[in-house]
Each structure stands twice: as structure tokens, then as C-alpha cells.
Motif scaffolding. Structure first.
Motif, PDB file in Angstrom:
ATOM      1  N   TYR A 112      -1.351   5.304   5.225  1.00 58.97           N
ATOM      2  CA  TYR A 112      -1.979   6.617   5.051  1.00 58.97           C
ATOM      3  C   TYR A 112      -1.333   7.377   3.893  1.00 58.97           C
ATOM      4  O   TYR A 112      -2.011   8.051   3.119  1.00 58.97           O
ATOM      5  CB  TYR A 112      -1.896   7.441   6.339  1.00 58.97           C
ATOM      6  N   ARG A 113      -0.016   7.261   3.759  1.00 60.28           N
ATOM      7  CA  ARG A 113       0.698   7.944   2.675  1.00 60.28           C
ATOM      8  C   ARG A 113       0.273   7.373   1.313  1.00 60.28           C
ATOM      9  O   ARG A 113       0.003   8.122   0.377  1.00 60.28           O
ATOM     10  CB  ARG A 113       2.207   7.808   2.874  1.00 60.28           C
ATOM     11  N   LEU A 114       0.182   6.024   1.203  1.00 61.40           N
ATOM     12  CA  LEU A 114      -0.256   5.401  -0.053  1.00 61.40           C
ATOM     13  C   LEU A 114      -1.662   5.877  -0.428  1.00 61.40           C
ATOM     14  O   LEU A 114      -1.927   6.195  -1.585  1.00 61.40           O
ATOM     15  CB  LEU A 114      -0.275   3.877   0.087  1.00 61.40           C
ATOM     16  N   LEU A 115      -2.545   5.913   0.560  1.00 58.71           N
ATOM     17  CA  LEU A 115      -3.916   6.342   0.291  1.00 58.71           C
ATOM     18  C   LEU A 115      -3.975   7.809  -0.125  1.00 58.71           C
ATOM     19  O   LEU A 115      -4.722   8.173  -1.028  1.00 58.71           O
ATOM     20  CB  LEU A 115      -4.798   6.091   1.514  1.00 58.71           C
ATOM     21  N   ALA A 116      -3.178   8.639   0.516  1.00 58.23           N
ATOM     22  CA  ALA A 116      -3.157  10.064   0.170  1.00 58.23           C
ATOM     23  C   ALA A 116      -2.635  10.263  -1.249  1.00 58.23           C
ATOM     24  O   ALA A 116      -3.164  11.070  -2.011  1.00 58.23           O
ATOM     25  CB  ALA A 116      -2.302  10.835   1.166  1.00 58.23           C
ATOM     26  N   GLU A 117      -1.597   9.522  -1.621  1.00 52.43           N
ATOM     27  CA  GLU A 117      -1.036   9.642  -2.971  1.00 52.43           C
ATOM     28  C   GLU A 117      -2.029   9.186  -4.022  1.00 52.43           C
ATOM     29  O   GLU A 117      -2.030   9.672  -5.145  1.00 52.43           O
ATOM     30  CB  GLU A 117       0.258   8.833  -3.081  1.00 52.43           C
ATOM     31  N   ASP A 118      -2.904   8.239  -3.649  1.00 52.83           N
ATOM     32  CA  ASP A 118      -3.887   7.714  -4.593  1.00 52.83           C
ATOM     33  C   ASP A 118      -5.162   8.552  -4.622  1.00 52.83           C
ATOM     34  O   ASP A 118      -6.027   8.348  -5.450  1.00 52.83           O
ATOM     35  CB  ASP A 118      -4.220   6.261  -4.241  1.00 52.83           C
ATOM     36  N   GLY A 119      -5.291   9.487  -3.675  1.00 51.61           N
ATOM     37  CA  GLY A 119      -6.453  10.356  -3.663  1.00 51.61           C
ATOM     38  C   GLY A 119      -7.550   9.925  -2.716  1.00 51.61           C
ATOM     39  O   GLY A 119      -8.549  10.617  -2.576  1.00 51.61           O
TER      40      GLY A 119
ATOM     41  N   THR B  98     -14.707   0.898   2.603  1.00 56.25           N
ATOM     42  CA  THR B  98     -16.104   1.004   2.182  1.00 56.25           C
ATOM     43  C   THR B  98     -16.230   0.874   0.672  1.00 56.25           C
ATOM     44  O   THR B  98     -17.114   0.161   0.173  1.00 56.25           O
ATOM     45  CB  THR B  98     -16.710   2.349   2.655  1.00 56.25           C
ATOM     46  N   ARG B  99     -15.361   1.523  -0.062  1.00 50.20           N
ATOM     47  CA  ARG B  99     -15.441   1.449  -1.528  1.00 50.20           C
ATOM     48  C   ARG B  99     -15.202   0.025  -2.023  1.00 50.20           C
ATOM     49  O   ARG B  99     -15.884  -0.442  -2.942  1.00 50.20           O
ATOM     50  CB  ARG B  99     -14.439   2.410  -2.158  1.00 50.20           C
TER      51      ARG B  99
ATOM     52  N   THR C   5      -9.290   9.416   0.886  1.00 55.30           N
ATOM     53  CA  THR C   5      -9.171  10.263   2.056  1.00 55.30           C
ATOM     54  C   THR C   5      -8.831   9.511   3.325  1.00 55.30           C
ATOM     55  O   THR C   5      -8.205  10.059   4.207  1.00 55.30           O
ATOM     56  CB  THR C   5     -10.478  11.048   2.282  1.00 55.30           C
ATOM     57  N   SER C   6      -9.261   8.263   3.445  1.00 57.87           N
ATOM     58  CA  SER C   6      -9.029   7.540   4.692  1.00 57.87           C
ATOM     59  C   SER C   6      -9.087   6.042   4.455  1.00 57.87           C
ATOM     60  O   SER C   6      -9.674   5.583   3.476  1.00 57.87           O
ATOM     61  CB  SER C   6     -10.088   7.926   5.719  1.00 57.87           C
ATOM     62  N   PRO C   7      -8.518   5.262   5.372  1.00 62.33           N
ATOM     63  CA  PRO C   7      -8.643   3.811   5.258  1.00 62.33           C
ATOM     64  C   PRO C   7     -10.110   3.367   5.311  1.00 62.33           C
ATOM     65  O   PRO C   7     -10.503   2.453   4.582  1.00 62.33           O
ATOM     66  CB  PRO C   7      -7.863   3.292   6.469  1.00 62.33           C
ATOM     67  N   GLY C   8     -10.906   4.031   6.141  1.00 64.12           N
ATOM     68  CA  GLY C   8     -12.317   3.662   6.232  1.00 64.12           C
ATOM     69  C   GLY C   8     -13.038   3.809   4.906  1.00 64.12           C
ATOM     70  O   GLY C   8     -13.811   2.941   4.497  1.00 64.12           O
TER      71      GLY C   8
ATOM     72  N   VAL D 291      -7.082  -0.654  10.288  1.00 57.25           N
ATOM     73  CA  VAL D 291      -5.918   0.011   9.689  1.00 57.25           C
ATOM     74  C   VAL D 291      -4.689  -0.873   9.860  1.00 57.25           C
ATOM     75  O   VAL D 291      -3.882  -1.021   8.935  1.00 57.25           O
ATOM     76  CB  VAL D 291      -5.689   1.406  10.323  1.00 57.25           C
ATOM     77  N   THR D 292      -4.559  -1.487  11.028  1.00 52.30           N
ATOM     78  CA  THR D 292      -3.410  -2.357  11.284  1.00 52.30           C
ATOM     79  C   THR D 292      -3.387  -3.532  10.320  1.00 52.30           C
ATOM     80  O   THR D 292      -2.347  -3.878   9.766  1.00 52.30           O
ATOM     81  CB  THR D 292      -3.437  -2.854  12.752  1.00 52.30           C
ATOM     82  N   ARG D 293      -4.554  -4.151  10.103  1.00 51.29           N
ATOM     83  CA  ARG D 293      -4.601  -5.288   9.173  1.00 51.29           C
ATOM     84  C   ARG D 293      -4.298  -4.847   7.743  1.00 51.29           C
ATOM     85  O   ARG D 293      -3.566  -5.527   7.022  1.00 51.29           O
ATOM     86  CB  ARG D 293      -5.972  -5.964   9.239  1.00 51.29           C
ATOM     87  N   LEU D 294      -4.876  -3.716   7.327  1.00 51.49           N
ATOM     88  CA  LEU D 294      -4.583  -3.217   5.983  1.00 51.49           C
ATOM     89  C   LEU D 294      -3.088  -2.979   5.800  1.00 51.49           C
ATOM     90  O   LEU D 294      -2.504  -3.364   4.778  1.00 51.49           O
ATOM     91  CB  LEU D 294      -5.338  -1.908   5.720  1.00 51.49           C
TER      92      LEU D 294
END
Length: 194
Positions: A121-128, A137-138, A130-133, A106-109
Motif C-alpha cells: 500500500y505504501r509503494l502504491l501511495a508513493e507512486d500515486g 486493473t490498469r 490509489t489501490s491495489p485493485g 493483495v497478498t499475492r501482489l
């Protein structure tokens, strides 16, 4: 929409509509292009905040003419503008695909994106997402699917190259995300073997 145009709308579940009657010339060119590509879209965060404000304001009283005009101006200004959050996430996906086997914490991302951990986390939530993991993976699965077209590479090597601990970890992740195993994906690809 221009005054007098037919209004078409779509919504799922409980929703509200805000209809802005205005001449097309009042919209910036980028906004007109964006609306030509698709009539229906999920509002971006900036637009959603404006709509939430309007809904709260209208719950207590009607908007005055000058408030409606200001709201229309602000909302139409968000059409066609690039979404910096989506662009940042796409750059992160590309970075992961270039080095799928690297340690992606998460720190590197967050560092790669130029945001704090909470900002990520906010960017990921806005994009839909669920988690950095799951985001990682995707992106790794996209890299894996690309490598699967080379039938000379053993599945275990594809898995390790793409940051999965072993072939079964790749298989589980791919089945969960696509419904197919790496072997099934490779067979469906239709590329001739070695």
C-alpha cells in the motif's frame, strides 16, 4: 545549478523553493544526466523527507553553513539514483501482464513484490496509485489493449483472458481509464480485420 546561473522554477499551488548554488562538477554523473533529461520533477520519497526536515528546521532558525552543505550533499545524492519502489511496481505490472487472468490478490501482489501488505500500500501511495485493485486493473487493461490489435479475438475472449468477468466489465473499466470502449480502441488501432 552553478553559481551565477539563472534560476528557473515551476510550482502549482502553495509551494516553497530550495535553491542550491553549486558547481556542476559537485554532482555525481548520474545526477547530472538526470537533471539534463528534465529540469522539473516531483521529488521522490527520500528527497521529500529531506526537504520536510529542512523546512521544519528552517521554520525555527536559519541553517548553519555546515547544515546547508550536508543537506546539499544528501539531496544531490538522491538525484539519478534508481527508485527501487518504481522498479518493484514495474516488475509487478509485468507479472500481471504475463498472467492477466490469474487471481491477483493483495497478498499475492505483496508476496511478488517481496514486501508486506502495508508495504505494498505504501509503494502504491508513493507512486500515486490509489489501490491495489486499480493497479491490477490498469495492468490488465494494458494487456487487453495489446490483445485488441488481434481482430480475430472476440472482445469477450479478450476480456476473459485479461481477468475481467465478461465483456461489459472490460468495457466499463476501459471507458473509465481511457475514455474509449474496446471496440472503439480496436477501430482506432487501424489493424485490418481477418
Amino acid at each position: 545549478m552553478a553559481p551565477g546561473e539563472v534560476h528557473t522554477q515551476a510550482g502549482h499551488g502553495s509551494n516553497r523553493s530550495l535553491i542550491l548554488d553549486m558547481p556542476a562538477a559537485a554532482l555525481p554523473d548520474a545526477a547530472q544526466d538526470s537533471l539534463r533529461r528534465g529540469c522539473f520533477f516531483a521529488p521522490r520519497p527520500a528527497m521529500r523527507q529531506l526537504l520536510d526536515f529542512a523546512a521544519l528546521r528552517m521554520a525555527s532558525c536559519d541553517l548553519a553553513d555546515h547544515e546547508r552543505a550536508a543537506l546539499a550533499c544528501l539531496l544531490t545524492g538522491t538525484f539519478g539514483q534508481p527508485d527501487p519502489g518504481r522498479r518493484t511496481l514495474e516488475l509487478l505490472r509485468q507479472a500481471i501482464r504475463r498472467e492477466p487472468g490469474a487471481e491477483w490478490s493483495v497478498t499475492r501482489l505483496a508476496r511478488e513484490a517481496g514486501v508486506s501488505r502495508s508495504g505494498l500500500y505504501r509503494l502504491l501511495a508513493e507512486d500515486g496509485d490509489t489501490s491495489p485493485g486499480r493497479f491490477i486493473t490498469r495492468a490488465r487493461l494494458t494487456a487487453a489493449r495489446s490483445l485488441l490489435s488481434d481482430r480475430r479475438l472476440p472482445l469477450a475472449e479478450v476480456a476473459l483472458t485479461c481477468g475481467f468477468s465478461d465483456q461489459s466489465a472490460l468495457t466499463r473499466a476501459m471507458r473509465r481509464e481511457t475514455g474509449r470502449t474496446p471496440g472503439a480502441w480496436r477501430r482506432a488501432d487501424g489493424t485490418p480485420g481477418p
